[in-house]
Design a protein around this motif. Sequence first.
Motif, PDB file in Angstrom:
ATOM      1  N   ARG A   8       1.019  -0.711  -0.189  1.00 62.26           N
ATOM      2  CA  ARG A   8       0.255   0.334  -0.033  1.00 62.26           C
ATOM      3  C   ARG A   8       1.348   1.108  -0.176  1.00 62.26           C
ATOM      4  O   ARG A   8       1.428   2.548  -0.552  1.00 62.26           O
ATOM      5  N   ILE A   9       1.444   1.463   0.539  1.00 60.82           N
ATOM      6  CA  ILE A   9       3.201   2.893   0.943  1.00 60.82           C
ATOM      7  C   ILE A   9       3.417   2.395  -0.201  1.00 60.82           C
ATOM      8  O   ILE A   9       3.663   3.652  -1.324  1.00 60.82           O
ATOM      9  N   ALA A  10       4.118   1.374  -1.178  1.00 66.67           N
ATOM     10  CA  ALA A  10       4.711   1.651  -2.537  1.00 66.67           C
ATOM     11  C   ALA A  10       3.798   1.889  -3.327  1.00 66.67           C
ATOM     12  O   ALA A  10       3.942   2.846  -4.233  1.00 66.67           O
ATOM     13  N   GLU A  11       2.896   1.937  -3.527  1.00 65.62           N
ATOM     14  CA  GLU A  11       1.284   2.138  -4.289  1.00 65.62           C
ATOM     15  C   GLU A  11       0.938   3.310  -4.287  1.00 65.62           C
ATOM     16  O   GLU A  11       1.015   4.356  -5.191  1.00 65.62           O
ATOM     17  N   ILE A  12       1.150   4.530  -2.805  1.00 67.28           N
ATOM     18  CA  ILE A  12       1.690   5.454  -2.973  1.00 67.28           C
ATOM     19  C   ILE A  12       2.610   6.347  -3.222  1.00 67.28           C
ATOM     20  O   ILE A  12       2.349   7.420  -4.046  1.00 67.28           O
ATOM     21  N   VAL A  13       3.330   6.126  -3.206  1.00 68.36           N
ATOM     22  CA  VAL A  13       4.859   6.644  -3.655  1.00 68.36           C
ATOM     23  C   VAL A  13       4.500   6.273  -5.258  1.00 68.36           C
ATOM     24  O   VAL A  13       5.397   7.126  -5.676  1.00 68.36           O
ATOM     25  N   LEU A  14       4.308   5.129  -5.598  1.00 69.97           N
ATOM     26  CA  LEU A  14       4.592   4.856  -7.261  1.00 69.97           C
ATOM     27  C   LEU A  14       3.536   6.027  -7.445  1.00 69.97           C
ATOM     28  O   LEU A  14       4.008   6.316  -8.822  1.00 69.97           O
ATOM     29  N   GLY A  15       2.156   6.312  -7.258  1.00 69.78           N
ATOM     30  CA  GLY A  15       1.037   7.224  -8.065  1.00 69.78           C
ATOM     31  C   GLY A  15       1.515   8.095  -7.632  1.00 69.78           C
ATOM     32  O   GLY A  15       1.520   9.217  -8.710  1.00 69.78           O
ATOM     33  N   VAL A  16       2.665   9.488  -6.791  1.00 71.08           N
ATOM     34  CA  VAL A  16       3.240  10.987  -6.786  1.00 71.08           C
ATOM     35  C   VAL A  16       4.340  10.557  -7.815  1.00 71.08           C
ATOM     36  O   VAL A  16       3.952  11.473  -8.486  1.00 71.08           O
ATOM     37  N   ALA A  17       5.097   9.304  -7.926  1.00 74.09           N
ATOM     38  CA  ALA A  17       5.963   9.401  -9.464  1.00 74.09           C
ATOM     39  C   ALA A  17       5.454   9.366 -10.660  1.00 74.09           C
ATOM     40  O   ALA A  17       6.006  10.003 -11.236  1.00 74.09           O
ATOM     41  N   ILE A  18       4.111   8.060 -10.644  1.00 74.73           N
ATOM     42  CA  ILE A  18       4.223   8.697 -12.431  1.00 74.73           C
ATOM     43  C   ILE A  18       3.204   9.674 -12.354  1.00 74.73           C
ATOM     44  O   ILE A  18       3.221  10.581 -13.999  1.00 74.73           O
ATOM     45  N   PHE A  19       2.591  10.241 -11.423  1.00 77.25           N
ATOM     46  CA  PHE A  19       2.141  11.500 -11.720  1.00 77.25           C
ATOM     47  C   PHE A  19       2.363  12.595 -11.519  1.00 77.25           C
ATOM     48  O   PHE A  19       2.771  13.229 -12.959  1.00 77.25           O
ATOM     49  N   GLN A  20       3.767  13.004 -11.583  1.00 77.46           N
ATOM     50  CA  GLN A  20       4.614  13.504 -12.053  1.00 77.46           C
ATOM     51  C   GLN A  20       5.511  13.359 -13.034  1.00 77.46           C
ATOM     52  O   GLN A  20       5.554  14.693 -14.444  1.00 77.46           O
ATOM     53  N   GLN A  21       5.656  12.242 -13.552  1.00 74.99           N
ATOM     54  CA  GLN A  21       5.563  11.851 -15.082  1.00 74.99           C
ATOM     55  C   GLN A  21       5.468  12.608 -16.279  1.00 74.99           C
ATOM     56  O   GLN A  21       5.478  12.663 -17.265  1.00 74.99           O
ATOM     57  N   SER A  22       3.273  12.006 -15.489  1.00 78.82           N
ATOM     58  CA  SER A  22       2.941  12.228 -16.454  1.00 78.82           C
ATOM     59  C   SER A  22       2.113  13.656 -17.383  1.00 78.82           C
ATOM     60  O   SER A  22       1.988  13.964 -17.478  1.00 78.82           O
ATOM     61  N   ILE A  23       2.571  14.056 -16.183  1.00 81.82           N
ATOM     62  CA  ILE A  23       2.556  16.234 -16.345  1.00 81.82           C
ATOM     63  C   ILE A  23       3.698  16.510 -17.292  1.00 81.82           C
ATOM     64  O   ILE A  23       2.918  17.832 -17.263  1.00 81.82           O
ATOM     65  N   GLU A  24       4.692  16.326 -16.599  1.00 80.39           N
ATOM     66  CA  GLU A  24       5.875  16.049 -18.149  1.00 80.39           C
ATOM     67  C   GLU A  24       4.885  16.360 -19.723  1.00 80.39           C
ATOM     68  O   GLU A  24       5.231  17.280 -20.126  1.00 80.39           O
ATOM     69  N   PHE A  25       4.202  15.265 -19.371  1.00 80.19           N
ATOM     70  CA  PHE A  25       3.370  15.507 -21.586  1.00 80.19           C
ATOM     71  C   PHE A  25       2.497  15.998 -21.536  1.00 80.19           C
ATOM     72  O   PHE A  25       1.716  15.882 -22.046  1.00 80.19           O
TER      73      PHE A  25
END
Length: 230
Positions: A8-25
């Motif tokens: 669950r914690i890994a998914e929370i941090v992963l969500g933040v990471a993917i969100f950051q990557q996504s807004i670059e596009f």
Amino acid sequence: MTLELAVRIAEIVLGVAIFQQSIEFVRGIQPEKTLGFIRALFAILLTAGIQPLLVETALVVTSIILIRRFRGPYNGGSDTMTMLVLGCLWLSHLAPSRYWQEIAVGYLAIQLILSYFQSGWVKVVNAQWRSGEALQQVFAVSAYPVSHQVRLLARRPALLLYMSWAVIIFELVFPLALLHQTLLIIALVVAGLFHLANAWLFGLNRFFWIWPAAYPIIIWFQSRLMVALQ
């Protein structure tokens, strides 16, 4: 730490990471712009813990689309690590039993350990890294958005020599942190600060979030390993 909490914690941090990557596009062109919006939305859902299997399935599909689009990872190591963390967490939800769930996340923990150790090994066999010259070149002629003050560090070869060996030794001995949980926590804090320094000095912001996304998993893995060895 239980396996469920680690995931669950890994998914929370992963969500933040993917969100950051996504807004670059978002400010880019199509179809990356649309994919960026879609992935940002799913990243928010993942962080919130809403239907993780379905959300991660969607993220895996969009990741594959981006890989095909750019004929490989868009941003090198950070995207590769993103796919690794995402894929292992996704498989943990698909796993038919506890045994296979532990195999999926255990593989992620092992890959995290190897990512540091292999990086240290590549450096220690490289004469330029052993002499500090490689790090000197990074500061002096790097294409990263490095400030003038940071580039001045290239004029301090003695300091860069110590920094080079500090990084090499830390990465090579990182697997030994599995011997004790306190030692592992200290190692992860140091590693996290290392990624933070890279983000601050070189603008490598993607690396700061995605590697720590796997840290809860390795904490679980270490405790599971100690139980297995007793």
